[in-house]
Write a protein that holds these residues in place. Sequence first.
Motif, mmCIF file in Angstrom:
data_model
loop_
_atom_site.group_PDB
_atom_site.id
_atom_site.type_symbol
_atom_site.label_atom_id
_atom_site.label_comp_id
_atom_site.label_asym_id
_atom_site.label_seq_id
_atom_site.Cartn_x
_atom_site.Cartn_y
_atom_site.Cartn_z
ATOM 1 N N SER A 273 134.874 103.270 23.658
ATOM 2 C CA SER A 273 134.741 103.716 22.866
ATOM 3 C C SER A 273 135.414 103.258 21.298
ATOM 4 O O SER A 273 135.216 102.350 21.370
ATOM 5 N N VAL A 274 135.469 104.580 20.217
ATOM 6 C CA VAL A 274 137.003 103.331 19.380
ATOM 7 C C VAL A 274 137.788 104.328 19.707
ATOM 8 O O VAL A 274 138.249 104.840 19.643
ATOM 9 N N ILE A 275 139.166 103.085 19.647
ATOM 10 C CA ILE A 275 140.360 102.640 20.250
ATOM 11 C C ILE A 275 141.403 103.201 18.416
ATOM 12 O O ILE A 275 141.530 101.655 18.529
ATOM 13 N N VAL A 276 142.087 104.375 18.031
ATOM 14 C CA VAL A 276 142.463 103.958 16.931
ATOM 15 C C VAL A 276 143.590 105.091 17.074
ATOM 16 O O VAL A 276 143.523 105.698 17.111
ATOM 17 N N ASN A 277 144.770 103.996 16.739
ATOM 18 C CA ASN A 277 146.382 104.746 16.964
ATOM 19 C C ASN A 277 146.393 106.032 18.524
ATOM 20 O O ASN A 277 147.111 106.612 19.105
#
Length: 392
Positions: free
Chosen positions: A69-73
């Motif tokens: 997925s996209v992993i941010v914070n």
Amino acid sequence: MSLDRRPSRRQFGALLLALLSFASRRAYGSGRSPKDNGLGGTGYVSPLPDPDNGIGGTGVVGTIRGFGSVIVNGLHVSYPSEVEITVDGMAADAASMRIGHVASFVATREGGRFTTKKIQILREAVGAIEAISGRKMQVLGQKIELGGNVKSDGLVVGRHVAVSGLRMPDQTIVASLVEPVEPGVLQVVGTVTRAKDGRLQIGGQPLSGVAESMVGRRMVARGALSGAALDVSHIAGDAWLPRGPTRFLAETYLESHGSTATTASGLDLPQTGDMRFQGVVRAVIGFELSPAGGWAIQSFRTTETLGAHGSAGERRGEIETPGATNGGGAPASEGSGAGPGFGVPGNLDGAPQPGDFGPGGGFGPPGLPGPHGFGGRGGFGGPGGLPPMPRR
């Protein structure tokens, strides 16, 4: 004579109300700690601080740390194949995303997972390298420090690059990604200030063609050099926080000022609860706009400490060891972090590895109304904002 010890209806009602109040406080308190979202039994723990785990949407701003997925914070967010992605206002596909880019989006919970339909990426400076020494360089008058594992090989004076990163209180950009680009339209993102000679500037870059009303506001400016000044052809406010939500999970550098903590872009947040520190730190903060109109801090996780001085590069040490992985290879349609660039290296399977990440992030002033809020009409690349960057 025996006494009737059974509680009266009024006493029973008061007891029930007290128990419900206690349970409510416990439930709200538990929202401050990470809790399991049950995503496929992976043991993934959400960093969202709010009790309902972002139902209704949570604005997310921070450095991309991984894919699958996209992993941010620390938040894993999936997106559909038709996701709308922009890089500097220009339409892009998912494969254009890189580990080290600074992303902004609204995450909503659907069917036990977090999703988003739109991701915006904005790079802090796009132009030629004007000077470089060791791990420091200058692009369009902006002081830049290469964070963590951002590579310096191939970075030479005159080379055109796009710098992604987070500004510190002294406005130095800590680069999380440096990408080579072809010469073209120049771009700088930052707070407009007045130089000693009276000219307006962003960082150390003088600007021409910019209105006095822009002073003190974080702006996106594009144009071409005319002598020492950037002759600005397009300028718009940078909507740092995604519009719409009232709760946010964001990455930033902050500086302590007594009872408040100020982001590098000028947003003042109350130093309450666990949000206590001295000097300058980098942190991931969960906060929301309260009904009374102030900011309520819900979570605060420090990932880097700089001490009492803003740009203490010699004392900077990457202390965060990212633990989030995607558990498998990213499909070809998703960003892999691969491709040309001097930034945080991506893995072949798209998963972050310990030590891959230098200090980074991306943060500007709020683009939503509220206390201490400013940022101009129109989000970047949206109605009332800037046109997209021309293709290079």
